[in-house]
Design an enzyme around this catalytic site. Structure first.
Site, PDB file in Angstrom:
ATOM      1  N   LYS A  32      -0.088   2.362  14.213  1.00 36.43           N
ATOM      2  CA  LYS A  32       0.040   2.233  12.756  1.00 36.43           C
ATOM      3  C   LYS A  32       0.165   3.622  12.144  1.00 36.43           C
ATOM      4  O   LYS A  32      -0.691   4.478  12.349  1.00 36.43           O
ATOM      5  CB  LYS A  32      -1.179   1.526  12.160  1.00 36.43           C
ATOM      6  N   ASP A  59       2.473   1.410   7.512  1.00 33.25           N
ATOM      7  CA  ASP A  59       1.494   0.869   6.556  1.00 33.25           C
ATOM      8  C   ASP A  59       1.533   1.666   5.259  1.00 33.25           C
ATOM      9  O   ASP A  59       0.692   2.530   5.026  1.00 33.25           O
ATOM     10  CB  ASP A  59       0.112   0.950   7.225  1.00 33.25           C
ATOM     11  N   LYS A  61       1.939   0.069   2.170  1.00 35.94           N
ATOM     12  CA  LYS A  61       1.372  -0.795   1.118  1.00 35.94           C
ATOM     13  C   LYS A  61       2.105  -0.657  -0.217  1.00 35.94           C
ATOM     14  O   LYS A  61       1.522  -0.254  -1.233  1.00 35.94           O
ATOM     15  CB  LYS A  61      -0.115  -0.469   0.903  1.00 35.94           C
ATOM     16  N   ASP A  64       4.740  -1.883  -6.693  1.00 38.32           N
ATOM     17  CA  ASP A  64       5.456  -1.303  -7.840  1.00 38.32           C
ATOM     18  C   ASP A  64       6.280  -2.414  -8.469  1.00 38.32           C
ATOM     19  O   ASP A  64       6.147  -3.578  -8.073  1.00 38.32           O
ATOM     20  CB  ASP A  64       6.338  -0.130  -7.349  1.00 38.32           C
ATOM     21  N   THR A 118     -10.148  -3.998   3.083  1.00 41.06           N
ATOM     22  CA  THR A 118     -11.422  -4.268   3.755  1.00 41.06           C
ATOM     23  C   THR A 118     -12.518  -3.298   3.316  1.00 41.06           C
ATOM     24  O   THR A 118     -13.683  -3.468   3.662  1.00 41.06           O
ATOM     25  CB  THR A 118     -11.249  -4.215   5.289  1.00 41.06           C
ATOM     26  N   ARG A 210     -10.728   4.799  13.526  1.00 40.09           N
ATOM     27  CA  ARG A 210     -11.707   5.783  13.974  1.00 40.09           C
ATOM     28  C   ARG A 210     -12.474   5.405  15.235  1.00 40.09           C
ATOM     29  O   ARG A 210     -12.877   6.285  15.993  1.00 40.09           O
ATOM     30  CB  ARG A 210     -12.664   6.100  12.818  1.00 40.09           C
TER      31      ARG A 210
HETATM   32  O1  C5P Z   1     -10.670   4.023  10.871  1.00 36.30           O
HETATM   33  P1  C5P Z   1     -10.548   2.578  10.502  1.00 36.30           P
HETATM   34  O2  C5P Z   1     -10.623   1.654  11.719  1.00 36.30           O
HETATM   35  O3  C5P Z   1     -11.486   2.153   9.392  1.00 36.30           O
HETATM   36  O4  C5P Z   1      -9.050   2.455   9.950  1.00 36.30           O
HETATM   37  C1  C5P Z   1      -8.565   1.283   9.354  1.00 36.30           C
HETATM   38  C2  C5P Z   1      -7.138   1.470   8.971  1.00 36.30           C
HETATM   39  O5  C5P Z   1      -6.630   0.246   8.421  1.00 36.30           O
HETATM   40  C3  C5P Z   1      -6.886   2.558   7.938  1.00 36.30           C
HETATM   41  O6  C5P Z   1      -5.646   3.169   8.277  1.00 36.30           O
HETATM   42  C4  C5P Z   1      -6.751   1.797   6.629  1.00 36.30           C
HETATM   43  O7  C5P Z   1      -5.861   2.422   5.737  1.00 36.30           O
HETATM   44  C5  C5P Z   1      -6.161   0.463   7.096  1.00 36.30           C
HETATM   45  N1  C5P Z   1      -6.444  -0.704   6.240  1.00 36.30           N
HETATM   46  C6  C5P Z   1      -7.719  -1.148   5.962  1.00 36.30           C
HETATM   47  N2  C5P Z   1      -7.923  -2.261   5.168  1.00 36.30           N
HETATM   48  C7  C5P Z   1      -6.869  -2.937   4.682  1.00 36.30           C
HETATM   49  C8  C5P Z   1      -5.572  -2.500   4.970  1.00 36.30           C
HETATM   50  C9  C5P Z   1      -5.386  -1.367   5.764  1.00 36.30           C
HETATM   51  O8  C5P Z   1      -8.683  -0.559   6.426  1.00 36.30           O
HETATM   52  N3  C5P Z   1      -7.070  -4.061   3.989  1.00 36.30           N
END
Ligand code: C5P
Length: 234
Positions: A32, A59, A61, A64, A118, A210
């Protein structure tokens, strides 16, 4: 269902992304690419990762007016990625504009709509965003809007994957971030589950950032996520 782990490569610069991906000598993870990498490096990084044989979820998002989303999505379609997304909050008309752009470019990218981030709790959604419904009802409603607009699926928490499948059908894809191993820190995420829980809750894809990128051994962490997600055991 072909359950796949998507690694969120949220690094500041191109070198760090590519050095990270170089560690994977046996597998080609689905990657991603988010705003941080794209805004810093432009389309070149997408082309480079694609040339290395990875599938890509771009990603960005989009959110607009429909005409801007339409024109931007036509540009993104030229990158020939595997997944792109928009915010469902942008309206059915805006999501339809994204769909039309991809169809006109004969893109095979799955079009997803973000329901609620999330990192947003139900309390913040109600108090700050003034959405006077439960998180479950809001996600269901946004997912139904996305389906009506012709999206292929949604981005949501694994906690909502089941209700989305019930409302929109099991073919409707759920891509679910907010994943942590049982022993990890949550960070800024509020609604988290483990890969095994995401399996049990019916996610089609999990997005893991992460917990893999920050691990001492990212390749082993990726394999652990893939195993737990495929088998539903941790
Ligand atoms: O590091 P972590 O596992 O929290 O990363 C989650 C990834 O998913 C990030 O790149 C974040 O931008 C993306 N994301 C998210 N929640 C959403 C959509 C995308 O955490 N609803």
């Amino acid at each position: 269902m072909n359950r796949e782990v998507i690694i969120a490569c949220d690094f500041q610069d191109q070198e760090k992304v590519l050095t990270f991906l170089d560690r994977f000598t046996e597998e080609k993870p689905f990657v991603k690419i988010g705003m941080e990498v794209f805004y810093g490096n432009g389309p070149a990084i997408v082309r480079e990762i694609k040339a290395r044989g990875h599938k890509i979820f771009l990603d960005l998002k989009l959110h607009d007016i429909p005409n801007t989303v339409y024109k931007s999505m036509r540009k993104l379609a030229e990158l020939d990625v595997d997944m792109v997304n928009v915010h469902a909050a942008g309206s059915i008309e805006m999501m339809r504009a994204a769909r039309r752009a991809l169809d006109e470019k004969v893109s095979r990218a799955l079009l997803l709509a973000v329901t609620q981030l999330t990192s947003t709790s139900e309390e913040v959604m109600q108090r700050e965003l003034w959405i006077d419904h439960s998180m479950a009802d809001t996600v269901r409603h946004y997912a139904l809007n996305a389906k009506e607009a012709g999206c292929d699926g949604v981005v949501c928490s694994p906690l909502e994957a089941g209700l989305v499948a019930k409302a929109c059908g099991s073919d409707f894809v759920t891509v679910t971030p907010g994943i942590r191993f049982a022993n990890d820190e949550k960070g800024d995420q509020k609604r988290v589950t483990t890969p095994a829980m995401a399996h049990d809750l019916g996610s089609s894809f999990i997005v893991v950032g992460r917990s893999i990128t920050g691990a001492d051994d990212p390749v082993e962490a990726y394999r652990r996520a893939a195993r737990e997600f495929a088998e539903g055991v941790q």
